[in-house]
Every structure is written in C-alpha cells, then in structure tokens.
Design an enzyme around this catalytic site. Structure first.
Site, short mmCIF file in Angstrom:
data_model
loop_
_atom_site.label_atom_id
_atom_site.label_comp_id
_atom_site.label_asym_id
_atom_site.label_seq_id
_atom_site.Cartn_x
_atom_site.Cartn_y
_atom_site.Cartn_z
CB CYS A 269 72.43 63.22 10.32
SG CYS A 269 73.95 63.17 9.37
CB CYS B 263 77.22 63.44 15.20
SG CYS B 263 78.17 62.63 13.93
CB CYS C 105 78.06 62.40 6.71
SG CYS C 105 77.30 63.31 8.06
CG ASP D 5 75.85 60.00 13.01
OD1 ASP D 5 75.04 60.25 13.92
OD2 ASP D 5 75.94 60.66 11.97
#
Lengths: 176, 126
Positions: free
Chosen positions: B63, B37, B106, B39
C-alpha cells in the site's frame, strides 16, 4: 439458531478445510429464511434486534467458510491460534524472494509480447504454489502441528494477495 | 482513507527505487513481508569500508504507506553508520509520515527491513 455455535456446526458441516460448498449454500439459505428480519417486522424490539444480529452472524459465517483463506484462518482460530497483524522478519527469506519475483513478473506482464499468455503462465504458477500450501496446511492441521499450520496460512496470505493482483490485471487487460 | 501529504509525496515520487547486486560483499539485503496484507519489501544498503551507508535502494509491493515508509528509510539511512541506522525506530517513521494507527504496521515493516539488511551485511562480513 445458536450464535454460540462454531461456523461448521451452524451449517452442519464437518470441521475441516474441505467443505461441501453446495451443502453450505443450501443450509445458508434455509437458516437465512429462519432468521430474516422481515419475519420479525411485527415482533417486539428485542426480537427484531436479535433477528438482525443473527443475520449478521450468519453472513459472517458464510463469508468465512466460503473463502478458502478465511476458512484456514478460522480453523486455526478454533484451535486457539490467532494470526496477528505481525510483520514477519521470521518468514523464510527464500519464500519472500519468490513472492518478490512473482510481483516483478506481474509488473512485466504489460510489456510482454503476449501479455495474456504471460499472465496465464503466472497464474498457473501461483495456483500450483497455492495448492501445495493447502496440502501442507491440511497435513499439518491434521497432525496438530499448529505452528507449522500457521506458517502455511501466512504464506497462503501472500499468494492470495498475488491472486487478487492477477485478477485485477486481467480485468484491466480486458478493458484495454 | 486519507493519506497525509508526506505519504502522498513519497508514494507519487518514491526515492531510491531499484535493486543492487545481492552478491556484492558491500551490499546488505533485507527481505520482509507482512502476511496480513501480503505486502513484500526489499531494502538494500551499500556500505563503505568505514561502515557508513553510501547508498540505499528499495522495492515494495504494497500500500501507499508501506511504499512511503520504505522510501523515507532509504533517504534517512544514507550517510548513517550501521549503528545509527540500527537505532532507527518505526515510531520516527510513522510520526514523520503522520501514519494513522491502522497503518503503523507499515512503518514496522520498514524498520524490520533496514534491520534485516544490516544483519545480512554483517553476516557477509563475518
């Protein structure tokens, strides 16, 4: 149309990172006409279903080969390398540090004296880094250095995200 | 996707956002990233001579779940010893925040970040 074919063969393209985009879209249109569900409106249920599936396959194939990042991931897939959703502590910390700096730079754009100029210079840097990674990826793929090639693609994913963020901010600055 | 109350709270009022001096011998820095993603997360801890985490800071570009996971970890580890903090598991984070399966990674990222920060601190201490 044979849905078992790989995407490159489907469009009569040589497998590789460099793709003739015009040829891709011409071939896409020709195949799309061939399999379009409208043509099977009066056919049997099985044929209609097949037309829908083939169209979906064709659209997936187009989306994959059109996007440089998806194309790179797909080239790895063809070599049997799957990029998982892994979090990577194993990633080069100095690379991550750079990504952090880029994001911080993006955050500072709005406060810059000339935001558009600040954004443009950030964009140039991201583009240069991206081009460098693409060169590295192609080289490694050609040499069959798949671990290295996968590492290049992982890095490309960060830059792709950064690029999306840049575009989003560009739109916002235009709307202001 | 609907975020849980806990995630929204940490996302809207993130705790301990900031940066510490990486050169400080009492500071450990963990840098992690999730390629899928894009991140990136930086988590830092300040450790006392007794081996207790006195302060923690983070900065996450990602996110809501990634921001909430790192915010929560910085809150939790303050006052912990390094061994206690090393034992933190991503499942504790994802349970506390009620993360859906697609966002579990996450919490893994936040666990990796605190482990990397501890490792960095220990390496500095030699």
């Amino acid at each position: 149309m044979d849905t078992a074919q790989d995407y490159f063969s489907l469009f009569d393209l040589t497998p590789g990172f460099d793709v003739d985009l015009e040829r891709l879209s011409n071939r896409y249109r020709a195949l799309q006409r061939e399999v379009h569900p409208d043509r099977f409106a009066h056919a049997g249920e099985a044929e209609q279903l097949q037309a829908v599936q083939r169209t979906a396959h064709l659209n997936d194939a187009l989306a994959t080969l059109k996007s440089p990042l998806k194309r790179a991931v797909y080239l790895l897939h063809l070599q049997g390398v799957e990029l998982g959703p892994e979090s990577s502590r194993a990633m080069d910390p100095s690379f991550l540090m750079e990504q952090m700096e880029l994001r911080e730079g993006l955050e500072a754009v709005r406060a810059a004296v000339d935001p558009e100029d600040a954004l443009a210079s950030l964009e140039r840097r991201v583009k240069a880094d991206w081009d460098q990674l693409v060169r590295e990826f192609k080289e490694r793929l050609e040499q069959g250095a798949l671990d290295g090639a996968a590492d290049s693609v992982r890095k490309m994913q960060f830059l792709d995200k950064m690029h999306q963020e840049i575009e989003r901010l560009e739109d916002q600055l235009m709307d202001d | 996707m609907a975020y849980s109350e806990e995630v929204l709270d940490h996302y809207e009022n993130p705790r301990n956002v900031g940066k510490m001096d990486e050169g400080d011998s009492h500071v450990g820095t963990g840098m992690v990233g999730a390629p899928a993603c894009g991140d990136v997360m930086r988590l830092q801890i300040k450790v006392s001579d007794e081996g207790v985490i006195e302060d923690a800071k983070f900065k996450t570009y990602g996110c809501g779940s990634a921001i909430a996971s790192s915010s929560l970890v910085t809150e939790w580890v303050k006052g912990m010893t390094l061994d206690e903090a090393s034992a933190l598991k991503n499942t504790q984070i994802s349970e506390e925040l009620a993360l859906p399966p697609v966002k579990i990674h996450c919490s893994v990222l936040a666990e990796d970040a605190i482990k990397a920060a501890i490792e960095d601190y220990r390496k500095k201490q030699g």
